[in-house]
Design a protein around this motif. Structure first.
Motif, PDB file in Angstrom:
ATOM      1  N   UNK A 178      20.348  -4.029   8.759  1.00 26.39           N
ATOM      2  CA  UNK A 178      20.522  -3.054   9.821  1.00 26.39           C
ATOM      3  C   UNK A 178      19.559  -1.892   9.760  1.00 26.39           C
ATOM      4  N   UNK A 179      18.953  -1.650   8.588  1.00 31.61           N
ATOM      5  CA  UNK A 179      18.001  -0.553   8.443  1.00 31.61           C
ATOM      6  C   UNK A 179      16.590  -0.923   8.863  1.00 31.61           C
ATOM      7  N   UNK A 180      16.258  -2.215   8.877  1.00 32.05           N
ATOM      8  CA  UNK A 180      14.907  -2.622   9.244  1.00 32.05           C
ATOM      9  C   UNK A 180      14.405  -3.757   8.381  1.00 32.05           C
ATOM     10  N   UNK A 181      13.079  -3.897   8.323  1.00 31.70           N
ATOM     11  CA  UNK A 181      12.436  -5.045   7.680  1.00 31.70           C
ATOM     12  C   UNK A 181      11.391  -4.559   6.681  1.00 31.70           C
ATOM     13  N   UNK A 182      11.369  -5.212   5.519  1.00 27.48           N
ATOM     14  CA  UNK A 182      10.385  -4.923   4.479  1.00 27.48           C
ATOM     15  C   UNK A 182       9.812  -6.248   3.985  1.00 27.48           C
ATOM     16  N   UNK A 183       8.497  -6.261   3.722  1.00 28.05           N
ATOM     17  CA  UNK A 183       7.835  -7.420   3.119  1.00 28.05           C
ATOM     18  C   UNK A 183       7.502  -7.090   1.671  1.00 28.05           C
ATOM     19  N   UNK A 184       7.743  -8.049   0.784  1.00 31.54           N
ATOM     20  CA  UNK A 184       7.432  -7.860  -0.637  1.00 31.54           C
ATOM     21  C   UNK A 184       6.571  -9.019  -1.117  1.00 31.54           C
ATOM     22  N   UNK A 185       5.449  -8.696  -1.739  1.00 26.99           N
ATOM     23  CA  UNK A 185       4.555  -9.725  -2.265  1.00 26.99           C
ATOM     24  C   UNK A 185       5.240 -10.477  -3.399  1.00 26.99           C
ATOM     25  N   UNK A 186       5.051 -11.788  -3.431  1.00 26.03           N
ATOM     26  CA  UNK A 186       5.752 -12.582  -4.442  1.00 26.03           C
ATOM     27  C   UNK A 186       5.322 -12.218  -5.861  1.00 26.03           C
ATOM     28  N   UNK A 187       4.093 -11.744  -6.040  1.00 28.22           N
ATOM     29  CA  UNK A 187       3.651 -11.361  -7.373  1.00 28.22           C
ATOM     30  C   UNK A 187       4.376 -10.119  -7.890  1.00 28.22           C
ATOM     31  N   UNK A 188       4.958  -9.327  -6.981  1.00 33.72           N
ATOM     32  CA  UNK A 188       5.652  -8.105  -7.364  1.00 33.72           C
ATOM     33  C   UNK A 188       7.137  -8.315  -7.605  1.00 33.72           C
ATOM     34  N   UNK A 189       7.660  -9.489  -7.306  1.00 32.45           N
ATOM     35  CA  UNK A 189       9.109  -9.669  -7.284  1.00 32.45           C
ATOM     36  C   UNK A 189       9.795  -9.422  -8.624  1.00 32.45           C
ATOM     37  N   UNK A 190       9.261  -9.894  -9.759  1.00 32.46           N
ATOM     38  CA  UNK A 190       9.975  -9.638 -11.018  1.00 32.46           C
ATOM     39  C   UNK A 190      10.162  -8.148 -11.310  1.00 32.46           C
ATOM     40  N   UNK A 191       9.094  -7.369 -11.219  1.00 30.78           N
ATOM     41  CA  UNK A 191       9.199  -5.939 -11.477  1.00 30.78           C
ATOM     42  C   UNK A 191       9.998  -5.246 -10.382  1.00 30.78           C
ATOM     43  N   UNK A 192       9.815  -5.664  -9.138  1.00 32.12           N
ATOM     44  CA  UNK A 192      10.543  -5.060  -8.021  1.00 32.12           C
ATOM     45  C   UNK A 192      12.046  -5.250  -8.184  1.00 32.12           C
ATOM     46  N   UNK A 193      12.474  -6.422  -8.597  1.00 25.36           N
ATOM     47  CA  UNK A 193      13.903  -6.681  -8.776  1.00 25.36           C
ATOM     48  C   UNK A 193      14.483  -5.753  -9.839  1.00 25.36           C
ATOM     49  N   UNK A 194      13.761  -5.571 -10.933  1.00 28.59           N
ATOM     50  CA  UNK A 194      14.234  -4.669 -11.985  1.00 28.59           C
ATOM     51  C   UNK A 194      14.364  -3.246 -11.449  1.00 28.59           C
ATOM     52  N   UNK A 195      13.362  -2.785 -10.715  1.00 30.35           N
ATOM     53  CA  UNK A 195      13.414  -1.435 -10.162  1.00 30.35           C
ATOM     54  C   UNK A 195      14.596  -1.279  -9.216  1.00 30.35           C
ATOM     55  N   UNK A 196      14.831  -2.287  -8.398  1.00 32.28           N
ATOM     56  CA  UNK A 196      15.947  -2.224  -7.445  1.00 32.28           C
ATOM     57  C   UNK A 196      17.286  -2.135  -8.169  1.00 32.28           C
TER      58      UNK A 196
END
Length: 231
Positions: A178-196
């Motif tokens: 409901x807030x909108x759309x974000x794209x995340x590069x697959x190479x960033x996913x491991x670190x991004x998941x931890x940050x989230x």
């Protein structure tokens, strides 16, 4: 029209690249529990689509980006991209922000559902708005208009595009709610998941502090003093 010429080159204005490898299903499972706003925060708070509106209600969207760049008001290459789509793909369309003609409508919605496409994100307009309200297929666009597209323009599939101010690469993880759309590069996913996960844990702790009245009442004063503001 889409055959490579004998010289090995695509006709001017046309390019169709192969689909990237599908995302590992584990990322879809993990990010299904992460709000788009949290992903945006953890990517620096300056990424994600601007001005995109959900036309389907509040059903969340999560999938693998299949990117398309089209001439404003034309959907020929979108139709081709749907033939290439795999279940779990999100169509991400750069229509140059044009709102004078819709490049996606009810018949294409039915085709997308049949192909297993799980979302549509349009830097432009769609139409047949009542049909999207069932929520079956998440759809984000800059606007809606009754005027239909042409079907004769050039375009590109599976290339880097700009969609509502958001850079999207083929194969990116697309997250929408409901807030909108974000794209995340697959190479960033491991670190991004931890940050989230870290961010969401901090937010839960803050909410608990608000409920219990234990938050430090002077925390904002300390920030202001550090910036030279006398409080």
């Amino acid at each position: 029209m889409f055959d490579v010429t004998s010289s090995g080159k695509w006709p001017t204005g046309y390019l169709i690249n192969p689909n990237p490898e599908p995302l590992d299903p584990k990322w879809l499972k993990e990010f299904s529990r992460i709000p788009a706003a949290a992903v945006s925060d953890c990517l620096g708070r300056n990424v994600g689509g601007l001005g995109l509106k959900p036309f389907h209600g509040n059903t969340p969207m999560l999938g693998n980006a299949l990117t398309v760049r089209v001439r404003p008001g034309d959907n020929l290459m979108i139709l081709k991209a749907m033939q290439m789509a795999r279940p779990g793909d999100v169509l991400v369309i750069d229509g140059s922000g044009d709102l004078t003609r819709a490049v996606f409508g009810g018949i294409m919605r039915a085709m997308a559902l049949k192909a297993g496409i799980v979302g549509v994100v349009i830097n432009g307009a769609l139409r047949d708005l009542d049909e999207w309200l069932t929520g079956e297929l998440p759809a984000y666009a800059l606007g809606g208009v009754h005027r239909g597209p042409s079907t004769d323009g050039a375009g590109e599939i599976n290339v880097a595009i700009s969609c509502a101010g958001m850079l999207v690469q083929p194969g990116d993880l697309m997250i929408g709610d409901g807030d909108g759309v974000v794209a995340a590069a697959r190479t960033e996913l491991p670190e991004l998941l931890k940050r989230c996960h870290d961010l969401l844990a901090r937010e839960r702790a803050t909410l608990e502090g608000i409920a219990s009245g234990t938050l430090d009442p002077h925390r904002f004063d300390a920030i202001l003093r550090a910036k030279g503001c006398p409080v």
